[in-house]
Scaffold this motif. Structure first.
Motif, PDB file in Angstrom:
ATOM      1  N   THR A 283       5.281  67.173  53.373  1.00 22.59           N
ATOM      2  CA  THR A 283       6.219  66.242  54.017  1.00 22.59           C
ATOM      3  C   THR A 283       5.506  65.233  54.920  1.00 22.59           C
ATOM      4  O   THR A 283       6.167  64.525  55.684  1.00 22.59           O
ATOM      5  CB  THR A 283       7.263  67.018  54.837  1.00 22.59           C
ATOM      6  N   ILE A 288      11.978  63.327  57.065  1.00 22.32           N
ATOM      7  CA  ILE A 288      12.655  63.317  55.766  1.00 22.32           C
ATOM      8  C   ILE A 288      14.007  62.635  55.934  1.00 22.32           C
ATOM      9  O   ILE A 288      14.559  62.560  57.035  1.00 22.32           O
ATOM     10  CB  ILE A 288      12.858  64.727  55.174  1.00 22.32           C
ATOM     11  N   ARG A 290      17.871  61.914  53.566  1.00 24.57           N
ATOM     12  CA  ARG A 290      18.665  62.430  52.456  1.00 24.57           C
ATOM     13  C   ARG A 290      19.945  61.627  52.357  1.00 24.57           C
ATOM     14  O   ARG A 290      20.500  61.197  53.383  1.00 24.57           O
ATOM     15  CB  ARG A 290      18.986  63.900  52.741  1.00 24.57           C
ATOM     16  N   LYS A 311      19.671  63.021  46.811  1.00 20.87           N
ATOM     17  CA  LYS A 311      18.220  63.134  46.758  1.00 20.87           C
ATOM     18  C   LYS A 311      17.650  63.152  48.162  1.00 20.87           C
ATOM     19  O   LYS A 311      18.187  62.527  49.078  1.00 20.87           O
ATOM     20  CB  LYS A 311      17.626  61.978  45.965  1.00 20.87           C
ATOM     21  N   TRP A 313      14.015  62.539  50.395  1.00 21.82           N
ATOM     22  CA  TRP A 313      12.701  61.908  50.386  1.00 21.82           C
ATOM     23  C   TRP A 313      11.960  62.303  51.662  1.00 21.82           C
ATOM     24  O   TRP A 313      12.573  62.636  52.669  1.00 21.82           O
ATOM     25  CB  TRP A 313      12.815  60.380  50.358  1.00 21.82           C
ATOM     26  N   SER A 314      10.637  62.224  51.639  1.00 23.08           N
ATOM     27  CA  SER A 314       9.827  62.520  52.818  1.00 23.08           C
ATOM     28  C   SER A 314       8.736  61.472  52.972  1.00 23.08           C
ATOM     29  O   SER A 314       8.498  60.649  52.075  1.00 23.08           O
ATOM     30  CB  SER A 314       9.191  63.912  52.702  1.00 23.08           C
ATOM     31  N   SER A 319       9.718  64.902  47.224  1.00 23.20           N
ATOM     32  CA  SER A 319      11.058  64.354  47.052  1.00 23.20           C
ATOM     33  C   SER A 319      11.718  65.162  45.940  1.00 23.20           C
ATOM     34  O   SER A 319      11.031  65.723  45.079  1.00 23.20           O
ATOM     35  CB  SER A 319      11.018  62.865  46.688  1.00 23.20           C
TER      36      SER A 319
END
Length: 498
Positions: A283, A288, A290, A311, A313-314, A319
């Protein structure tokens, strides 16, 4: 008044006929701070901290705090604990604050950064300027993992908002109460959740291991609704399946949904932003975010079922698409969501916040060794009836070689009436959830904690105080399945809430 809002006060006990009126009103400060320091090799690390501090008196505040890595390649560094703060008035809009945080946690250890047993101390001295209910300031702080090598003195920044913590005399549990505002910390709903991440075949961990299976998390969230369809919230989850034990998320959430006729179904969307990491997950700095659609079925009597998808994501390489299912229970009367300031009547429930220290004997570690572990945590309980209560707990290791171990649990318990009209009662609880990190040998992260306890309840001026001693078992649910003894000491503060 340094800690309080202008005009804030402790309300007097009032009873009008069979209905108990508001009996408690204390100032509370929601405070955030930013701390930047360097590892032994010069690598930058920044921690974002958040606290909810309840005024003990005119000058002192005390409350739970969490820190998480927000800059540098240290995503997954989390520390949980308690902050005490003393304030002095310097001017009509300025105050001086001296704070001390003590808690446990850590992150991925290496030759560069070691967290030792996990105990972290952070004193701070800062000057703040107030802007109505908001304030911001700067100061100096010193951060130290007492048995590790991450430490340093630095400038720090802080900002916060002052509010009120309203409630009832905790001894009114089970009666009827009336209040014209939200009680306690102001949340309308709590939910238990299960999340599944489905990373692509090309996804790898920090160490290069392929993430070739679905990843399971369990957690909880709190929401405050501004209308029946719009909300802000806080969420925390930890790994329970997928070989990423030690992974954790702490997020702020927001969303909006709309009713589909009179079916009780609501459809909309949500976003979340926060800190995550651990469990060898890539990460990056820890941030992160979302987003995605959500579906909610709101029952007419309070509980709700929620499905979210989308979804995540970081800042690192991680992801994945996700699905999250939640069961939500109300903490306030449903009418509060449409009329926040309405005078509403409902049953009074006792809610207690405990600070606890637990000693777990003979824990199995991944390197094959066995050693005792001490962890510090927070436990929140809420009565569901005369003898039944719900509970949630979170914390981290502070002693032993399990620095960076953290856990989150939820469940229920049974309690007796006060014994022979004394201040003592007995009870027991069962909690399940997730934990990991610090080399503790949990297979996937799922664990269970059972406990029998005896509790003393304060009298007269000390009636909100609770002192609990418990004995129980701590069990890994997905690894070796063994249970080891634990001893729990906890000090709590109780209040009544609708």
């Amino acid at each position: 008044m340094p800690v309080a809002l202008p005009g804030a006060h402790a309300a007097q006990d009032r009873t009008e006929g069979p209905v108990q009126r508001q009996a408690l009103s204390r100032p509370v400060a929601w405070e955030f701070n930013w701390t930047s320091l360097k590892a032994s090799d010069g690598s930058p690390i920044s921690l974002l901290g958040g606290s909810a501090m309840l005024a003990v008196n005119e000058d002192w505040g005390l409350g739970p705090t969490v820190y998480g890595a927000a800059k540098g390649d240290f995503g997954g560094l989390f520390v949980f604990g308690v902050t005490g703060q003393r304030r002095w008035r310097l001017g009509s809009n300025t105050h001086l604050a001296a704070s001390l945080f003590a808690g446990g946690g850590g992150g991925r250890s290496s030759d560069i950064v070691r967290f030792g047993g996990g105990l972290m101390l952070r004193p701070e001295l800062s000057v703040r300027t107030e802007f109505g209910r908001w304030y911001a300031g700067a100061g100096v702080s010193h951060l130290r993992f007492t048995s590790g090598n991450l430490r340093g003195s630095q400038l720090s920044l802080s900002f916060g908002r002052m509010g009120l913590f309203d409630g009832f005399d905790a001894t009114g549990d089970g009666g009827t109460g009336a209040m014209g505002m939200r009680s306690g910390l102001g949340f309308d709903e709590v939910s238990l959740s299960s999340t599944v991440y489905s990373p692509s075949a090309s996804q790898t961990s920090r160490s290069g291991r392929a993430l070739d299976r679905r990843l399971g998390l369990v957690g909880a969230d709190l929401r405050q609704y501004f209308t029946p369809g719009s909300w802000l919230g806080l969420e925390a989850s930890g790994a329970a399946k997928g070989g990423i034990d030690g992974y954790m998320e702490v997020l702020g959430t927001a969303g909006q949904d709309w009713a589909l006729g009179n079916t009780g179904l609501r459809v909309g969307g949500h976003v979340a932003l926060g800190l995550a990491g651990g469990g060898d997950m890539a990460t990056g700095s820890g941030w992160i975010w979302r987003a995605g659609p959500n579906l909610r079925w709101q029952s007419p009597w309070g509980p709700a079922l929620r499905i979210e998808a989308g979804k995540v994501w970081s800042r690192g390489t991680f992801s994945a698409p996700f699905v999250r299912a939640s069961l939500a229970m109300p903490l306030e009367p449903m009418a509060r969501r449409a009329e926040p300031d309405a005078m509403l009547e409902a049953s009074v429930h006792e809610q207690t916040l405990f600070a606890s220290v637990q000693r777990i004997r003979d824990v199995q570690f991944k390197d094959g060794s066995r050693e005792g572990m001490t962890q510090q945590g927070l436990l929140v309980t809420r009565t569901l009836g005369r003898h039944v209560y719900a509970a949630a707990a979170a914390g981290a290791a502070v002693q032993g070689k399990a620095g960076a171990y953290a856990y989150g649990l939820f469940g229920a318990g049974l309690r007796s009436d006060l014994l022979m009209n004394t201040g003592w009662r007995v009870g027991g609880e069962l909690l399940i959830g997730a934990g990991g990190g610090g080399g503790v040998g949990l297979g996937g992260g799922a664990l269970r904690q059972s406990e029998a306890w005896v509790q003393w309840q304060g009298q007269d001026a000390y009636k909100p105080l609770r002192l609990r001693i418990g004995l129980g078992r701590w069990q890994d649910l997905r690894g070796r399945g063994e249970a080891v003894p634990q001893l729990n000491l906890a000090l709590g503060y109780a209040w009544g809430t609708l």
